[in-house]
Design a protein around this motif. Structure first.
Motif, short mmCIF file in Angstrom:
data_model
loop_
_atom_site.label_atom_id
_atom_site.label_comp_id
_atom_site.label_asym_id
_atom_site.label_seq_id
_atom_site.Cartn_x
_atom_site.Cartn_y
_atom_site.Cartn_z
N UNK A 92 0.83 -1.21 0.00
CA UNK A 92 0.00 0.00 0.00
C UNK A 92 0.86 1.26 0.00
N UNK A 93 1.96 1.23 0.75
CA UNK A 93 2.85 2.40 0.77
C UNK A 93 3.46 2.60 -0.62
N UNK A 94 3.89 1.50 -1.24
CA UNK A 94 4.46 1.59 -2.60
C UNK A 94 3.41 2.13 -3.57
N UNK A 139 9.94 5.96 4.99
CA UNK A 139 11.23 6.67 4.95
C UNK A 139 12.09 6.16 3.80
N UNK A 140 12.02 4.88 3.56
CA UNK A 140 12.79 4.28 2.46
C UNK A 140 12.42 4.94 1.13
N UNK A 153 2.74 9.71 3.93
CA UNK A 153 1.87 8.57 4.23
C UNK A 153 1.05 8.89 5.46
N UNK A 154 -0.24 8.58 5.38
CA UNK A 154 -1.13 8.76 6.53
C UNK A 154 -1.49 7.38 7.05
N UNK A 155 -1.42 7.23 8.36
CA UNK A 155 -1.87 5.98 8.96
C UNK A 155 -2.94 6.26 10.00
#
Ligand SMILES: [Zn+2]
Length: 411
Positions: A166-168, A212-213, A178-180
């Motif tokens: 999902x982050x990708x 962060x990556x 990114x929101x969590x």
């Protein structure tokens, strides 16, 4: 874009304590070329340059709203509206809402949850000049647990692999951060409760590391006290709401607050313009407890940033000043509040080029009738708005002034 020399009774430059009386700002293209006294700049700037003289007014950095949902319509049931909307119609509505915010002096917005990355589409059309709007930072689909808070936006995850995917996906869609949804939320009554965590501490850490990556920071929606602590440990950049909820009620922990301050994590204590109604609905006892958590965080050195949660029930687009007045009501000074709305928010959002007026900065400038250091209400009397040096047409400003007074249940 031509040059323009703005003069006003006062110019608030870097922080609200730095004021130039009878000041001036020279805008050149999208940037600020010079800031000084009107006397200095009137003589040094060529007579052919357009003058915008604003007697009785204040020029200051454009306002920043760190928490909005352009895809939501601020009605009693934004969830239904957003899930059923046709994408093209929804983008048009989002552009209109963004325009209302800009007319209210908000030159930067951080969108913390939309559908199908539509905010990125809008951001592109604003960046290309096809639409006029504030600068947008987009989180796209918030990560949430299966059946969790705002899962209808498309960011449900369960496993570590889901999280990475999902982050990708959000990054590929053009997300700026990114929101969590680290805890449950009131907008999703069928999901976990507000004080319950939706992710383990390990998963939160994975979310921060994985983001962060890809060069992205994390904004965490966190109501529960335990969730807040886990977010601090995981290393999120901002904590949204931060309302210190537990099963029993509200429980503020100064130790956690001090860690928030030490790590320079910003707290976006979202409040909509209808906060009086919201406090009434909470009841006197809870409202008092909630206020005390904010006063406690302030005392413990937490840095606040400004957010309205515009789009959720009762949180109207463009009703920004009401949120600031909430903090004034708690005893925050006007200069503290203006810093929160400009310099502090820019810092937390990682924007080094806005939030203050200095040579080389983006020309995000508002001119308001009166002095916000003595009366926040002057921020409702917007005379001119410049976003990246472009002067916003008056028509849009007039529209922004029409406020609706429909009060709905608060999330
Ligand atoms: Zn929100």
């Amino acid at each position: 874009m031509n040059k323009i020399l703005i003069t006003a009774d006062r110019v608030i430059t870097k922080s609200a304590d730095q004021v130039i009386n009878d000041g001036a700002v020279l805008v050149d293209g999208g940037l600020i070329a010079a800031v000084g006294t009107a006397a200095e700049l009137e003589t040094s700037v060529d007579a052919s340059v357009t003058r915008l003289r604003c007697p009785g007014a204040t020029a200051m950095p454009g306002l920043i709203d760190c928490h909005v949902h352009l895809a939501f319509d601020a009605s009693a049931d934004p969830v239904r509206a957003v899930t059923h909307a046709d994408p093209a119609e929804l983008v048009a509505a989002m552009a209109d809402r963004a325009g209302r915010m800009l007319a209210a002096g908000v030159t930067t917005v951080r969108d913390l949850g939309d559908r199908d990355a539509l905010t990125v589409k809008l951001r592109s059309s604003i960046d290309s000049g096809a639409a006029i709007g504030p600068r947008i930072l987009a989180a796209t689909a918030p990560l949430t647990s299966r059946g969790g808070h705002c899962g209808f936006l498309g960011g449900e995850v369960a496993t570590d692999d889901d999280i990475r995917t999902q982050i990708a996906r959000n990054a590929a869609d053009g997300a700026d951060l990114i929101k969590v949804m680290a805890s449950g939320g009131a907008l999703t009554p069928t999901g976990p409760r507000m004080w319950q965590s939706q992710f383990s501490p390990e998963q939160l850490r994975l979310i921060v590391e994985e983001s962060a990556r890809l060069g992205l920071e994390v904004a965490a929606h966190a109501h529960g006290t335990d969730t807040i602590a886990n977010c601090v440990t995981a290393g999120v950049r901002t904590i949204e709401h931060c309302s210190w909820r537990t099963t029993e009620g509200i429980s503020y922990d100064p130790e956690i607050a001090r860690r928030i301050a030490e790590k320079d994590i910003a707290v976006c204590r979202c409040v909509s313009g209808d906060w009086r109604m919201f406090l009434e609905q909470l009841g006197a006892e809870r409202a008092k407890a909630l206020s005390e958590t904010i006063i406690g965080m302030r005392k413990d050195g937490v840095r606040f940033i400004a957010g309205t949660d515009a789009g959720v029930p009762g949180a109207q687009f463009g009703d920004y000043v009401g949120m600031l007045e909430f903090f004034a009501n708690l005893g925050f000074s006007h200069s503290e509040i203006i810093d929160m709305a400009t310099t502090s928010s820019a810092h937390a959002l990682g924007l080094a080029d806005t939030g203050s007026l200095a040579p080389g900065m983006r020309a995000d400038i508002i001119i308001i009738d009166g002095n916000p250091l003595t009366g926040l209400d002057s921020l409702r009397r917007i005379q001119h708005v410049f976003v990246a040096g472009m002067q916003v047409p008056r028509v849009a400003s007039e529209r922004g002034r029409q406020r609706t007074d429909a009060y709905e249940a608060h999330p």
